[in-house]
Design a protein around this motif. Structure first.
Motif, PDB file in Angstrom:
ATOM      1  N   THR A  53     -10.049   8.024  -9.262  1.00  0.00           N
ATOM      2  CA  THR A  53      -8.986   7.294  -9.965  1.00  0.00           C
ATOM      3  C   THR A  53      -7.652   7.631  -9.329  1.00  0.00           C
ATOM      4  O   THR A  53      -7.328   8.807  -9.142  1.00  0.00           O
ATOM      5  CB  THR A  53      -8.948   7.668 -11.453  1.00  0.00           C
ATOM      6  OG1 THR A  53     -10.164   7.271 -12.075  1.00  0.00           O
ATOM      7  CG2 THR A  53      -7.793   6.975 -12.162  1.00  0.00           C
ATOM      8  N   LEU A  54      -6.888   6.620  -9.005  1.00  0.00           N
ATOM      9  CA  LEU A  54      -5.590   6.815  -8.384  1.00  0.00           C
ATOM     10  C   LEU A  54      -4.490   6.335  -9.338  1.00  0.00           C
ATOM     11  O   LEU A  54      -4.467   5.174  -9.724  1.00  0.00           O
ATOM     12  CB  LEU A  54      -5.510   6.034  -7.073  1.00  0.00           C
ATOM     13  CG  LEU A  54      -4.376   6.380  -6.118  1.00  0.00           C
ATOM     14  CD1 LEU A  54      -4.482   7.821  -5.639  1.00  0.00           C
ATOM     15  CD2 LEU A  54      -4.392   5.440  -4.918  1.00  0.00           C
ATOM     16  N   ILE A  55      -3.616   7.257  -9.731  1.00  0.00           N
ATOM     17  CA  ILE A  55      -2.460   6.865 -10.536  1.00  0.00           C
ATOM     18  C   ILE A  55      -1.575   5.988  -9.654  1.00  0.00           C
ATOM     19  O   ILE A  55      -1.102   6.420  -8.610  1.00  0.00           O
ATOM     20  CB  ILE A  55      -1.680   8.095 -11.030  1.00  0.00           C
ATOM     21  CG1 ILE A  55      -2.607   9.027 -11.813  1.00  0.00           C
ATOM     22  CG2 ILE A  55      -0.491   7.665 -11.879  1.00  0.00           C
ATOM     23  CD1 ILE A  55      -3.237   8.409 -13.039  1.00  0.00           C
ATOM     24  N   THR A  56      -1.373   4.758 -10.078  1.00  0.00           N
ATOM     25  CA  THR A  56      -0.814   3.737  -9.190  1.00  0.00           C
ATOM     26  C   THR A  56       0.482   3.140  -9.722  1.00  0.00           C
ATOM     27  O   THR A  56       0.561   2.718 -10.882  1.00  0.00           O
ATOM     28  CB  THR A  56      -1.838   2.591  -9.005  1.00  0.00           C
ATOM     29  OG1 THR A  56      -3.132   3.131  -8.795  1.00  0.00           O
ATOM     30  CG2 THR A  56      -1.461   1.719  -7.826  1.00  0.00           C
ATOM     31  N   GLU A  57       1.485   3.103  -8.854  1.00  0.00           N
ATOM     32  CA  GLU A  57       2.750   2.454  -9.172  1.00  0.00           C
ATOM     33  C   GLU A  57       2.797   1.080  -8.502  1.00  0.00           C
ATOM     34  O   GLU A  57       2.309   0.926  -7.385  1.00  0.00           O
ATOM     35  CB  GLU A  57       3.920   3.296  -8.668  1.00  0.00           C
ATOM     36  CG  GLU A  57       3.973   4.700  -9.245  1.00  0.00           C
ATOM     37  CD  GLU A  57       4.855   5.607  -8.404  1.00  0.00           C
ATOM     38  OE1 GLU A  57       5.978   5.892  -8.845  1.00  0.00           O
ATOM     39  OE2 GLU A  57       4.418   6.019  -7.317  1.00  0.00           O
ATOM     40  N   VAL A  58       3.395   0.132  -9.183  1.00  0.00           N
ATOM     41  CA  VAL A  58       3.508  -1.222  -8.653  1.00  0.00           C
ATOM     42  C   VAL A  58       4.969  -1.660  -8.745  1.00  0.00           C
ATOM     43  O   VAL A  58       5.574  -1.619  -9.823  1.00  0.00           O
ATOM     44  CB  VAL A  58       2.596  -2.212  -9.411  1.00  0.00           C
ATOM     45  CG1 VAL A  58       2.815  -3.627  -8.920  1.00  0.00           C
ATOM     46  CG2 VAL A  58       1.132  -1.815  -9.240  1.00  0.00           C
TER      47      VAL A  58
ATOM     48  N   VAL B 130      -4.625   0.530  -9.949  1.00  0.00           N
ATOM     49  CA  VAL B 130      -3.745  -0.406 -10.678  1.00  0.00           C
ATOM     50  C   VAL B 130      -4.154  -0.552 -12.144  1.00  0.00           C
ATOM     51  O   VAL B 130      -4.138  -1.642 -12.708  1.00  0.00           O
ATOM     52  CB  VAL B 130      -3.595  -1.799  -9.999  1.00  0.00           C
ATOM     53  CG1 VAL B 130      -2.919  -1.663  -8.659  1.00  0.00           C
ATOM     54  CG2 VAL B 130      -4.893  -2.564  -9.860  1.00  0.00           C
ATOM     55  N   GLY B 131      -4.527   0.555 -12.771  1.00  0.00           N
ATOM     56  CA  GLY B 131      -4.893   0.533 -14.180  1.00  0.00           C
ATOM     57  C   GLY B 131      -3.770  -0.010 -15.039  1.00  0.00           C
ATOM     58  O   GLY B 131      -2.610   0.354 -14.870  1.00  0.00           O
ATOM     59  N   GLY B 132      -4.120  -0.921 -15.952  1.00  0.00           N
ATOM     60  CA  GLY B 132      -3.110  -1.526 -16.809  1.00  0.00           C
ATOM     61  C   GLY B 132      -2.113  -2.375 -16.061  1.00  0.00           C
ATOM     62  O   GLY B 132      -1.028  -2.668 -16.558  1.00  0.00           O
ATOM     63  N   GLY B 133      -2.473  -2.783 -14.840  1.00  0.00           N
ATOM     64  CA  GLY B 133      -1.552  -3.549 -13.997  1.00  0.00           C
ATOM     65  C   GLY B 133      -0.677  -2.674 -13.130  1.00  0.00           C
ATOM     66  O   GLY B 133       0.109  -3.170 -12.330  1.00  0.00           O
ATOM     67  N   GLY B 134      -0.830  -1.345 -13.273  1.00  0.00           N
ATOM     68  CA  GLY B 134      -0.008  -0.407 -12.519  1.00  0.00           C
ATOM     69  C   GLY B 134       1.219   0.019 -13.309  1.00  0.00           C
ATOM     70  O   GLY B 134       1.645  -0.667 -14.248  1.00  0.00           O
ATOM     71  N   ILE B 135       1.774   1.156 -12.950  1.00  0.00           N
ATOM     72  CA  ILE B 135       3.018   1.621 -13.578  1.00  0.00           C
ATOM     73  C   ILE B 135       4.163   0.836 -12.945  1.00  0.00           C
ATOM     74  O   ILE B 135       4.393   0.936 -11.738  1.00  0.00           O
ATOM     75  CB  ILE B 135       3.219   3.124 -13.345  1.00  0.00           C
ATOM     76  CG1 ILE B 135       2.014   3.918 -13.870  1.00  0.00           C
ATOM     77  CG2 ILE B 135       4.518   3.604 -13.988  1.00  0.00           C
ATOM     78  CD1 ILE B 135       1.943   5.328 -13.350  1.00  0.00           C
ATOM     79  N   PRO B 136       4.897   0.040 -13.719  1.00  0.00           N
ATOM     80  CA  PRO B 136       5.948  -0.790 -13.125  1.00  0.00           C
ATOM     81  C   PRO B 136       7.153   0.053 -12.689  1.00  0.00           C
ATOM     82  O   PRO B 136       7.686   0.846 -13.468  1.00  0.00           O
ATOM     83  CB  PRO B 136       6.326  -1.760 -14.245  1.00  0.00           C
ATOM     84  CG  PRO B 136       5.849  -1.119 -15.496  1.00  0.00           C
ATOM     85  CD  PRO B 136       4.741  -0.202 -15.157  1.00  0.00           C
ATOM     86  N   VAL B 137       7.563  -0.130 -11.452  1.00  0.00           N
ATOM     87  CA  VAL B 137       8.719   0.577 -10.918  1.00  0.00           C
ATOM     88  C   VAL B 137       9.604  -0.414 -10.172  1.00  0.00           C
ATOM     89  O   VAL B 137       9.139  -1.446  -9.685  1.00  0.00           O
ATOM     90  CB  VAL B 137       8.315   1.729  -9.963  1.00  0.00           C
ATOM     91  CG1 VAL B 137       7.547   2.816 -10.703  1.00  0.00           C
ATOM     92  CG2 VAL B 137       7.493   1.198  -8.783  1.00  0.00           C
ATOM     93  N   ILE B 138      10.893  -0.096 -10.107  1.00  0.00           N
ATOM     94  CA  ILE B 138      11.810  -0.875  -9.286  1.00  0.00           C
ATOM     95  C   ILE B 138      12.350   0.019  -8.179  1.00  0.00           C
ATOM     96  O   ILE B 138      12.355   1.249  -8.298  1.00  0.00           O
ATOM     97  CB  ILE B 138      12.986  -1.455 -10.115  1.00  0.00           C
ATOM     98  CG1 ILE B 138      13.779  -0.335 -10.795  1.00  0.00           C
ATOM     99  CG2 ILE B 138      12.477  -2.470 -11.125  1.00  0.00           C
ATOM    100  CD1 ILE B 138      15.053  -0.803 -11.464  1.00  0.00           C
ATOM    101  N   GLU B 139      12.766  -0.615  -7.083  1.00  0.00           N
ATOM    102  CA  GLU B 139      13.348   0.141  -5.978  1.00  0.00           C
ATOM    103  C   GLU B 139      14.860   0.174  -6.147  1.00  0.00           C
ATOM    104  O   GLU B 139      15.508  -0.867  -6.233  1.00  0.00           O
ATOM    105  CB  GLU B 139      12.959  -0.509  -4.652  1.00  0.00           C
ATOM    106  CG  GLU B 139      11.468  -0.394  -4.370  1.00  0.00           C
ATOM    107  CD  GLU B 139      11.046  -1.027  -3.061  1.00  0.00           C
ATOM    108  OE1 GLU B 139      10.508  -0.306  -2.199  1.00  0.00           O
ATOM    109  OE2 GLU B 139      11.265  -2.238  -2.923  1.00  0.00           O
TER     110      GLU B 139
END
Length: 311
Positions: free
Chosen positions: A108-113, A188-197
């Motif tokens: 499982t990869l904790i994923t940011e999107v 991308v669990g839950g669509g991924g953790i949403p982040v902005i640049e």
């Protein structure tokens, strides 16, 4: 054999909505794992994405119920749900692999999107999360934290967040490395953790990325052969619930676009799945999206059932 990105719907993670215990979810994951490992046994490479609606709601509500003045930041709640659900899927899939003498690692990869801070969806937050508050409580928290609350069907006020579209998966290089090494990756669990640049750095934002859109983005990045969207129904329908109701079997992107424009698919239900399905199928020749139910996954891939969308 195919490289397949699988988007798991909520029923594949929590079969009984009235029993939200960890043990119930783990048992559901064990049932789900049997269908997933069937595909591995047939020689397919699978990459797993999933939703997190009930689970992240439970996490938010737990923090809220501990103190009406404590609101856990939503990106952190999304990260917790990724680990929580990923652990159950890892354990369940590994058990099923061992039963069949298949030697594969499950990761499982904790994923940011990354999302666009100017995405128009931020102007109209609509995804309710967490507990119900009185009008006075909601106003106090809104004044202190800047959160948006909306009245929910006469039951009270709930915090709402935006649902922006995914732009980039931050950990895509790591995902590719793990997939190429032959591992089963949950990401991308839950669509991924949403982040902005922002100024060259990433910053988490209160939002929910639709897991089907994130799965589609993942499938393109990995150059998958198929995107498999698993939901509660065996096929997609037009004129759903009407006398002229009709199931869809093999459909072209062009025809699916026509049905979508005619308004056959409900927003917040089948419409996001259809939009994601069309986007992947249209992205490259010979790519296919299949929408079907978990218990029909093998038949769906073989074209026996399910709705198949391609150019």
């Amino acid at each position: 054999m195919s490289k397949i990105v699988i988007a798991l719907g909520g029923n594949a993670l929590q079969a009984n909505p009235k029993d939200t215990s960890a043990n119930s979810q783990l048992n559901t994951a064990k049932d789900t794992a049997k269908y997933l490992v069937d595909l591995v046994e047939e020689g397919h490479d699978i990459i797993i994405a999933h939703g997190n609606g009930p689970q992240v709601g439970q996490i938010v509500s737990t923090y809220e119920s501990s103190s009406k003045n404590v609101i856990m930041p939503f990106p952190e709640c999304g990260a917790m749900s990724q680990g929580y659900i990923g652990y159950h899927l890892q354990q369940a899939i590994k058990i099923e692999l061992m039963k069949r003498n298949i030697n594969k690692d499950v990761v499982t990869l904790i994923t940011e999107v990354v999302v666009d801070e100017n995405d128009e969806n931020f102007n109209n937050p609509s995804k309710p999360i967490g507990s119900f508050f009185t009008n006075e409580e909601a106003k106090k928290i809104s004044d202190e934290k800047g959160y948006v609350f909306k009245e929910d069907a006469g039951r009270g006020w709930r915090r709402v967040v935006a649902s922006p579209l995914p732009i980039r998966i931050v950990e895509e290089s790591s995902i590719k490395t793990l997939v190429e090494a032959g591992h089963i990756v949950i990401t991308v669990g839950g669509g991924g953790i949403p982040v902005i640049e922002k100024d060259g750095y990433l910053k988490g934002v209160d939002a929910v990325i639709d897991k089907d859109f994130a799965s589609e983005k993942l499938a393109e990045i990995l150059d998958a052969d198929k995107l498999l969207i698993l939901t509660a129904v065996e096929k997609v329908y037009i004129n759903y619930g009407k006398l002229e109701e009709k199931s869809l079997d093999k459909v072209t992107v062009e025809l699916m676009n026509k049905y979508m424009e005619e308004g056959h698919f409900a927003p917040g239900s089948m419409l996001p799945k259809v939009r994601a399905a069309i986007k992947f199928a249209a992205s490259k020749e010979h790519r296919e999206t299949v929408i079907t139910s978990l218990n029909k996954v093998k038949e769906g891939l073989k074209g026996v059932t399910g709705t198949s969308i391609s150019l």
